[in-house]
Design a protein around this motif. Structure first.
Motif, PDB file in Angstrom:
ATOM      1  N   THR A 176       0.820  -1.205   0.000  1.00  0.00           N
ATOM      2  CA  THR A 176       0.000   0.000   0.000  1.00  0.00           C
ATOM      3  C   THR A 176       0.856   1.257   0.000  1.00  0.00           C
ATOM      4  O   THR A 176       2.032   1.236   0.379  1.00  0.00           O
ATOM      5  CB  THR A 176      -0.937   0.029   1.227  1.00  0.00           C
ATOM      6  OG1 THR A 176      -0.146   0.036   2.430  1.00  0.00           O
ATOM      7  CG2 THR A 176      -1.876  -1.168   1.229  1.00  0.00           C
ATOM      8  N   ALA A 177       0.237   2.337  -0.432  1.00  0.00           N
ATOM      9  CA  ALA A 177       0.866   3.658  -0.389  1.00  0.00           C
ATOM     10  C   ALA A 177      -0.188   4.651   0.065  1.00  0.00           C
ATOM     11  O   ALA A 177      -1.351   4.559  -0.343  1.00  0.00           O
ATOM     12  CB  ALA A 177       1.412   4.044  -1.757  1.00  0.00           C
ATOM     13  N   PHE A 178       0.192   5.581   0.907  1.00  0.00           N
ATOM     14  CA  PHE A 178      -0.739   6.491   1.590  1.00  0.00           C
ATOM     15  C   PHE A 178      -0.324   7.934   1.345  1.00  0.00           C
ATOM     16  O   PHE A 178       0.854   8.278   1.469  1.00  0.00           O
ATOM     17  CB  PHE A 178      -0.713   6.165   3.087  1.00  0.00           C
ATOM     18  CG  PHE A 178      -1.480   7.099   3.981  1.00  0.00           C
ATOM     19  CD1 PHE A 178      -2.770   6.786   4.374  1.00  0.00           C
ATOM     20  CD2 PHE A 178      -0.899   8.265   4.466  1.00  0.00           C
ATOM     21  CE1 PHE A 178      -3.472   7.623   5.233  1.00  0.00           C
ATOM     22  CE2 PHE A 178      -1.580   9.114   5.313  1.00  0.00           C
ATOM     23  CZ  PHE A 178      -2.885   8.801   5.696  1.00  0.00           C
ATOM     24  N   ARG A 179      -1.284   8.768   1.008  1.00  0.00           N
ATOM     25  CA  ARG A 179      -1.037  10.203   0.875  1.00  0.00           C
ATOM     26  C   ARG A 179      -2.206  10.964   1.472  1.00  0.00           C
ATOM     27  O   ARG A 179      -3.369  10.621   1.261  1.00  0.00           O
ATOM     28  CB  ARG A 179      -0.880  10.614  -0.594  1.00  0.00           C
ATOM     29  CG  ARG A 179       0.346  10.071  -1.295  1.00  0.00           C
ATOM     30  CD  ARG A 179       1.632  10.692  -0.780  1.00  0.00           C
ATOM     31  NE  ARG A 179       2.765  10.326  -1.603  1.00  0.00           N
ATOM     32  CZ  ARG A 179       3.396   9.161  -1.565  1.00  0.00           C
ATOM     33  NH1 ARG A 179       2.992   8.227  -0.708  1.00  0.00           N
ATOM     34  NH2 ARG A 179       4.425   8.912  -2.359  1.00  0.00           N
ATOM     35  N   GLN A 180      -1.879  12.028   2.206  1.00  0.00           N
ATOM     36  CA  GLN A 180      -2.892  12.858   2.842  1.00  0.00           C
ATOM     37  C   GLN A 180      -2.496  14.323   2.684  1.00  0.00           C
ATOM     38  O   GLN A 180      -1.311  14.672   2.750  1.00  0.00           O
ATOM     39  CB  GLN A 180      -3.005  12.506   4.329  1.00  0.00           C
ATOM     40  CG  GLN A 180      -3.988  13.354   5.120  1.00  0.00           C
ATOM     41  CD  GLN A 180      -3.805  13.172   6.615  1.00  0.00           C
ATOM     42  OE1 GLN A 180      -2.715  12.801   7.072  1.00  0.00           O
ATOM     43  NE2 GLN A 180      -4.842  13.441   7.392  1.00  0.00           N
ATOM     44  N   ALA A 181      -3.479  15.187   2.474  1.00  0.00           N
ATOM     45  CA  ALA A 181      -3.201  16.620   2.368  1.00  0.00           C
ATOM     46  C   ALA A 181      -4.250  17.400   3.145  1.00  0.00           C
ATOM     47  O   ALA A 181      -5.423  17.013   3.196  1.00  0.00           O
ATOM     48  CB  ALA A 181      -3.200  17.059   0.899  1.00  0.00           C
ATOM     49  N   SER A 182      -3.791  18.476   3.757  1.00  0.00           N
ATOM     50  CA  SER A 182      -4.674  19.362   4.507  1.00  0.00           C
ATOM     51  C   SER A 182      -4.238  20.800   4.268  1.00  0.00           C
ATOM     52  O   SER A 182      -3.061  21.062   3.945  1.00  0.00           O
ATOM     53  CB  SER A 182      -4.607  19.037   6.002  1.00  0.00           C
ATOM     54  OG  SER A 182      -5.302  20.010   6.759  1.00  0.00           O
ATOM     55  N   LEU A 183      -5.158  21.722   4.430  1.00  0.00           N
ATOM     56  CA  LEU A 183      -4.803  23.136   4.294  1.00  0.00           C
ATOM     57  C   LEU A 183      -3.959  23.627   5.467  1.00  0.00           C
ATOM     58  O   LEU A 183      -3.322  24.674   5.376  1.00  0.00           O
ATOM     59  CB  LEU A 183      -6.073  23.994   4.195  1.00  0.00           C
ATOM     60  CG  LEU A 183      -6.881  23.874   2.902  1.00  0.00           C
ATOM     61  CD1 LEU A 183      -8.151  24.721   3.005  1.00  0.00           C
ATOM     62  CD2 LEU A 183      -6.050  24.316   1.707  1.00  0.00           C
ATOM     63  N   TYR A 184      -3.962  22.859   6.560  1.00  0.00           N
ATOM     64  CA  TYR A 184      -3.258  23.271   7.770  1.00  0.00           C
ATOM     65  C   TYR A 184      -2.307  22.172   8.215  1.00  0.00           C
ATOM     66  O   TYR A 184      -2.511  21.000   7.918  1.00  0.00           O
ATOM     67  CB  TYR A 184      -4.265  23.577   8.888  1.00  0.00           C
ATOM     68  CG  TYR A 184      -5.458  24.352   8.416  1.00  0.00           C
ATOM     69  CD1 TYR A 184      -5.383  25.728   8.192  1.00  0.00           C
ATOM     70  CD2 TYR A 184      -6.670  23.717   8.159  1.00  0.00           C
ATOM     71  CE1 TYR A 184      -6.473  26.436   7.731  1.00  0.00           C
ATOM     72  CE2 TYR A 184      -7.772  24.421   7.699  1.00  0.00           C
ATOM     73  CZ  TYR A 184      -7.673  25.786   7.491  1.00  0.00           C
ATOM     74  OH  TYR A 184      -8.747  26.486   7.022  1.00  0.00           O
TER      75      TYR A 184
END
Length: 271
Positions: A176-184
Protein backbone atom coordinates in the motif's frame (compact mmCIF):
# COMPACT_ATOMS: atom_id res chain seq x y z
CA UNK A 1 -22.29 18.31 25.99
CA UNK A 2 -25.39 17.33 27.96
CA UNK A 3 -28.16 15.79 25.88
CA UNK A 4 -31.11 17.17 27.81
CA UNK A 5 -33.73 15.54 25.58
CA UNK A 6 -32.52 12.01 26.38
CA UNK A 7 -34.63 10.43 29.10
CA UNK A 8 -33.34 6.85 29.04
CA UNK A 9 -30.22 4.79 28.30
CA UNK A 10 -30.87 1.15 27.45
CA UNK A 11 -28.35 -1.70 27.49
CA UNK A 12 -28.15 -3.14 23.96
CA UNK A 13 -27.91 -6.66 25.45
CA UNK A 14 -31.53 -6.38 26.60
CA UNK A 15 -33.78 -6.60 23.52
CA UNK A 16 -36.58 -4.05 23.25
CA UNK A 17 -38.60 -2.63 20.35
CA UNK A 18 -36.93 0.22 18.46
CA UNK A 19 -38.86 3.43 18.67
CA UNK A 20 -38.65 6.98 17.27
CA UNK A 21 -35.95 8.99 19.01
CA UNK A 22 -33.66 5.99 19.58
CA UNK A 23 -29.97 6.01 18.63
CA UNK A 24 -27.11 3.54 18.98
CA UNK A 25 -24.43 4.71 21.41
CA UNK A 26 -20.89 3.51 20.70
CA UNK A 27 -18.10 5.78 21.89
CA UNK A 28 -20.33 8.85 21.91
CA UNK A 29 -17.66 11.25 20.64
CA UNK A 30 -20.07 12.55 18.00
CA UNK A 31 -23.35 12.19 19.89
CA UNK A 32 -22.08 14.25 22.81
CA UNK A 33 -20.30 16.83 20.64
CA UNK A 34 -23.42 18.79 19.68
CA UNK A 35 -27.12 19.06 20.44
CA UNK A 36 -29.27 16.08 19.39
CA UNK A 37 -32.80 17.44 19.87
CA UNK A 38 -34.54 14.48 18.16
CA UNK A 39 -33.09 11.88 20.55
CA UNK A 40 -35.04 10.47 23.48
CA UNK A 41 -33.23 7.19 24.21
CA UNK A 42 -29.70 5.85 23.72
CA UNK A 43 -29.08 2.14 23.14
CA UNK A 44 -25.65 1.50 24.69
CA UNK A 45 -23.35 -0.89 22.84
CA UNK A 46 -20.42 -0.57 25.25
CA UNK A 47 -21.27 -3.74 27.21
CA UNK A 48 -21.85 -6.06 24.26
CA UNK A 49 -18.43 -7.64 24.77
CA UNK A 50 -17.68 -7.86 21.07
CA UNK A 51 -14.06 -8.80 20.37
CA UNK A 52 -12.47 -5.62 18.91
CA UNK A 53 -10.57 -7.45 16.15
CA UNK A 54 -10.90 -11.09 15.12
CA UNK A 55 -8.70 -12.98 12.66
CA UNK A 56 -10.69 -15.54 10.67
CA UNK A 57 -9.22 -18.94 9.70
CA UNK A 58 -8.76 -17.68 6.13
CA UNK A 59 -6.78 -14.67 7.34
CA UNK A 60 -9.57 -12.10 6.96
CA UNK A 61 -9.84 -9.45 9.66
CA UNK A 62 -13.19 -8.67 11.27
CA UNK A 63 -13.27 -5.31 13.05
CA UNK A 64 -16.17 -4.85 15.48
CA UNK A 65 -18.11 -1.61 15.20
CA UNK A 66 -17.29 -0.98 18.88
CA UNK A 67 -13.53 -1.30 18.31
CA UNK A 68 -11.91 1.94 19.38
CA UNK A 69 -9.17 3.68 17.43
CA UNK A 70 -6.72 2.91 20.26
CA UNK A 71 -7.62 -0.80 20.13
CA UNK A 72 -7.24 -0.89 16.36
CA UNK A 73 -3.87 0.80 16.56
CA UNK A 74 -2.62 -1.70 19.14
CA UNK A 75 -3.86 -4.61 17.07
CA UNK A 76 -2.24 -3.23 13.91
CA UNK A 77 1.13 -3.22 15.67
CA UNK A 78 0.91 -7.01 15.88
CA UNK A 79 -0.07 -7.63 12.26
CA UNK A 80 2.49 -9.15 9.92
CA UNK A 81 0.59 -8.55 6.66
CA UNK A 82 2.02 -6.14 4.10
CA UNK A 83 -0.87 -3.70 4.50
CA UNK A 84 -0.30 -3.42 8.27
CA UNK A 85 1.32 0.08 8.13
CA UNK A 86 -1.84 1.47 6.56
CA UNK A 87 -3.79 0.93 9.78
CA UNK A 88 -1.58 3.23 11.82
CA UNK A 89 -1.43 5.79 9.01
CA UNK A 90 -5.21 6.01 8.97
CA UNK A 91 -5.47 6.05 12.76
CA UNK A 92 -3.03 8.96 12.84
CA UNK A 93 -5.14 10.77 10.24
CA UNK A 94 -7.64 11.45 13.04
CA UNK A 95 -5.27 14.05 14.50
CA UNK A 96 -7.20 13.50 17.73
CA UNK A 97 -6.28 13.52 21.39
CA UNK A 98 -5.75 10.31 23.37
CA UNK A 99 -9.21 10.85 24.86
CA UNK A 100 -10.83 10.57 21.44
CA UNK A 101 -8.59 7.63 20.50
CA UNK A 102 -9.80 5.72 23.54
CA UNK A 103 -13.50 6.44 22.99
CA UNK A 104 -14.15 6.93 19.27
CA UNK A 105 -15.11 3.74 17.46
CA UNK A 106 -14.58 2.39 13.97
CA UNK A 107 -18.33 1.93 13.57
CA UNK A 108 -19.08 5.47 14.67
CA UNK A 109 -16.61 6.88 12.16
CA UNK A 110 -18.25 4.89 9.37
CA UNK A 111 -21.80 5.75 10.39
CA UNK A 112 -21.06 9.46 10.65
CA UNK A 113 -20.10 9.16 6.98
CA UNK A 114 -18.02 12.32 7.00
CA UNK A 115 -15.74 12.63 3.93
CA UNK A 116 -12.66 13.00 6.17
CA UNK A 117 -13.45 9.87 8.20
CA UNK A 118 -10.16 7.93 8.15
CA UNK A 119 -11.80 4.61 9.06
CA UNK A 120 -13.83 4.99 5.88
CA UNK A 121 -10.54 5.52 4.02
CA UNK A 122 -8.93 2.45 5.59
CA UNK A 123 -11.80 0.02 5.14
CA UNK A 124 -12.74 1.21 1.65
CA UNK A 125 -9.14 0.91 0.47
CA UNK A 126 -8.95 -2.67 1.78
CA UNK A 127 -12.25 -3.65 0.14
CA UNK A 128 -14.11 -3.87 3.45
CA UNK A 129 -17.57 -5.40 3.78
CA UNK A 130 -20.03 -4.04 6.36
CA UNK A 131 -22.25 -6.47 8.27
CA UNK A 132 -25.60 -4.84 8.99
CA UNK A 133 -28.23 -6.28 11.34
CA UNK A 134 -31.86 -5.18 11.12
CA UNK A 135 -34.29 -4.97 14.02
CA UNK A 136 -35.92 -8.24 12.92
CA UNK A 137 -32.53 -9.99 12.98
CA UNK A 138 -32.05 -9.95 9.23
CA UNK A 139 -28.46 -9.57 8.06
CA UNK A 140 -26.92 -8.12 4.93
CA UNK A 141 -23.43 -7.41 3.63
CA UNK A 142 -22.64 -4.07 2.00
CA UNK A 143 -19.24 -2.92 0.67
CA UNK A 144 -17.90 0.13 2.49
CA UNK A 145 -17.84 1.96 -0.84
CA UNK A 146 -21.61 1.42 -1.12
CA UNK A 147 -22.36 1.91 2.59
CA UNK A 148 -21.22 5.55 2.57
CA UNK A 149 -23.36 7.20 -0.11
CA UNK A 150 -22.53 10.88 0.43
CA UNK A 151 -21.42 13.48 2.96
CA UNK A 152 -23.23 12.40 6.14
CA UNK A 153 -25.29 9.82 4.25
CA UNK A 154 -25.12 6.03 4.55
CA UNK A 155 -27.08 2.94 3.54
CA UNK A 156 -28.52 2.26 6.99
CA UNK A 157 -32.22 1.71 7.66
CA UNK A 158 -33.99 2.97 10.78
CA UNK A 159 -32.83 0.89 13.73
CA UNK A 160 -30.33 -1.08 11.66
CA UNK A 161 -26.99 -1.77 13.32
CA UNK A 162 -23.49 -1.81 11.85
CA UNK A 163 -22.06 -4.87 13.58
CA UNK A 164 -18.60 -5.13 12.00
CA UNK A 165 -16.40 -4.58 8.96
CA UNK A 166 -14.47 -7.48 7.43
CA UNK A 167 -11.26 -6.97 5.45
CA UNK A 168 -10.34 -9.84 3.10
CA UNK A 169 -7.02 -11.61 3.58
CA UNK A 170 -6.07 -10.91 -0.01
CA UNK A 171 -6.22 -7.13 0.37
CA UNK A 172 -4.33 -7.33 3.66
CA UNK A 173 -1.48 -8.87 1.68
CA UNK A 174 -1.31 -5.92 -0.70
CA UNK A 175 1.48 -3.38 -0.80
CA UNK A 176 0.00 0.00 0.00
CA UNK A 177 0.87 3.66 -0.39
CA UNK A 178 -0.74 6.49 1.59
CA UNK A 179 -1.04 10.20 0.87
CA UNK A 180 -2.89 12.86 2.84
CA UNK A 181 -3.20 16.62 2.37
CA UNK A 182 -4.67 19.36 4.51
CA UNK A 183 -4.80 23.14 4.29
CA UNK A 184 -3.26 23.27 7.77
CA UNK A 185 -0.31 21.61 9.41
CA UNK A 186 -2.54 19.74 11.85
CA UNK A 187 -5.84 20.11 10.04
CA UNK A 188 -8.62 17.80 8.96
CA UNK A 189 -7.91 15.74 5.86
CA UNK A 190 -8.84 17.62 2.71
CA UNK A 191 -7.59 14.80 0.50
CA UNK A 192 -6.71 11.22 1.40
CA UNK A 193 -5.62 8.79 -1.31
CA UNK A 194 -4.56 5.15 -0.86
CA UNK A 195 -3.08 2.79 -3.41
CA UNK A 196 -2.91 -0.99 -3.14
CA UNK A 197 -0.94 -3.40 -5.34
CA UNK A 198 -2.02 -7.04 -5.30
CA UNK A 199 1.03 -9.36 -5.18
CA UNK A 200 -0.97 -12.28 -6.60
CA UNK A 201 -2.17 -10.91 -9.93
CA UNK A 202 -0.49 -7.50 -10.05
CA UNK A 203 -3.81 -5.60 -10.02
CA UNK A 204 -3.88 -2.04 -8.75
CA UNK A 205 -6.56 -0.28 -6.69
CA UNK A 206 -6.77 3.42 -5.90
CA UNK A 207 -9.13 4.75 -3.25
CA UNK A 208 -10.05 8.44 -3.00
CA UNK A 209 -11.60 9.84 0.17
CA UNK A 210 -11.85 13.19 2.00
CA UNK A 211 -11.75 15.12 -1.28
CA UNK A 212 -14.98 13.46 -2.41
CA UNK A 213 -18.41 13.23 -0.77
CA UNK A 214 -18.22 9.43 -0.91
CA UNK A 215 -15.36 6.91 -1.06
CA UNK A 216 -14.30 6.12 -4.63
CA UNK A 217 -12.35 2.90 -5.26
CA UNK A 218 -10.91 2.29 -8.72
CA UNK A 219 -9.56 -1.10 -9.77
CA UNK A 220 -7.20 -1.86 -12.66
CA UNK A 221 -6.10 -5.35 -13.79
CA UNK A 222 -2.57 -3.94 -14.12
CA UNK A 223 -1.05 -0.69 -12.84
CA UNK A 224 -2.11 2.07 -15.26
CA UNK A 225 0.07 4.77 -16.72
CA UNK A 226 -0.48 8.38 -15.72
CA UNK A 227 -3.04 9.40 -18.35
CA UNK A 228 -5.45 6.44 -17.91
CA UNK A 229 -5.32 6.84 -14.13
CA UNK A 230 -6.17 10.52 -14.36
CA UNK A 231 -8.97 9.80 -16.83
CA UNK A 232 -10.41 7.08 -14.59
CA UNK A 233 -10.56 9.43 -11.60
CA UNK A 234 -12.14 12.19 -13.66
CA UNK A 235 -14.75 9.75 -14.98
CA UNK A 236 -15.55 8.21 -11.57
CA UNK A 237 -16.04 11.49 -9.69
CA UNK A 238 -18.77 13.81 -10.95
CA UNK A 239 -18.19 17.55 -10.76
CA UNK A 240 -20.62 17.90 -7.84
CA UNK A 241 -18.98 15.06 -5.91
CA UNK A 242 -15.83 17.00 -5.05
CA UNK A 243 -16.41 18.06 -1.46
CA UNK A 244 -16.70 21.73 -0.60
CA UNK A 245 -16.29 23.07 2.92
CA UNK A 246 -14.02 25.26 5.03
CA UNK A 247 -11.25 22.66 4.81
CA UNK A 248 -10.82 22.98 1.04
CA UNK A 249 -12.42 24.15 -2.17
CA UNK A 250 -13.45 21.52 -4.74
CA UNK A 251 -10.90 22.76 -7.27
CA UNK A 252 -8.05 22.37 -4.78
CA UNK A 253 -9.26 18.94 -3.68
CA UNK A 254 -9.51 17.78 -7.29
CA UNK A 255 -6.04 19.08 -8.15
CA UNK A 256 -4.46 17.45 -5.09
CA UNK A 257 -6.25 14.16 -5.74
CA UNK A 258 -4.72 13.93 -9.20
CA UNK A 259 -1.30 14.91 -7.86
CA UNK A 260 -1.29 12.43 -4.96
CA UNK A 261 -2.73 9.64 -7.11
CA UNK A 262 0.18 10.03 -9.52
CA UNK A 263 2.67 9.98 -6.61
CA UNK A 264 1.10 6.74 -5.37
CA UNK A 265 1.16 5.20 -8.85
CA UNK A 266 4.86 5.92 -9.17
CA UNK A 267 5.66 4.70 -5.66
CA UNK A 268 3.98 1.34 -6.13
CA UNK A 269 5.38 0.97 -9.63
CA UNK A 270 8.95 1.48 -8.43
CA UNK A 271 8.91 -1.05 -5.60
Amino acid sequence: MDLNTVVEIRDARDPAPWRPGDAWLGGGTYLFSEAQPRLRRLVDLSRTGWQPVTVAPDGALEIAATCTIAQLSRCAATLTTRAAPLFEQCCRAFLASFKIWNMATVGGNLCNALPAGPMISLTAALDGQCLLIAQDGGRRQVPVTAFVTGAGRKDLAEGELLRSVTLPARTLACRTAFRQASLYGLGRSGVLVIGALDPVDGSFALTVTASTVRPVRLWFPLPPTAAPLRAAIASAVADDEWFDDIHGLPEWRRHMTFRLAEEIRRELEER
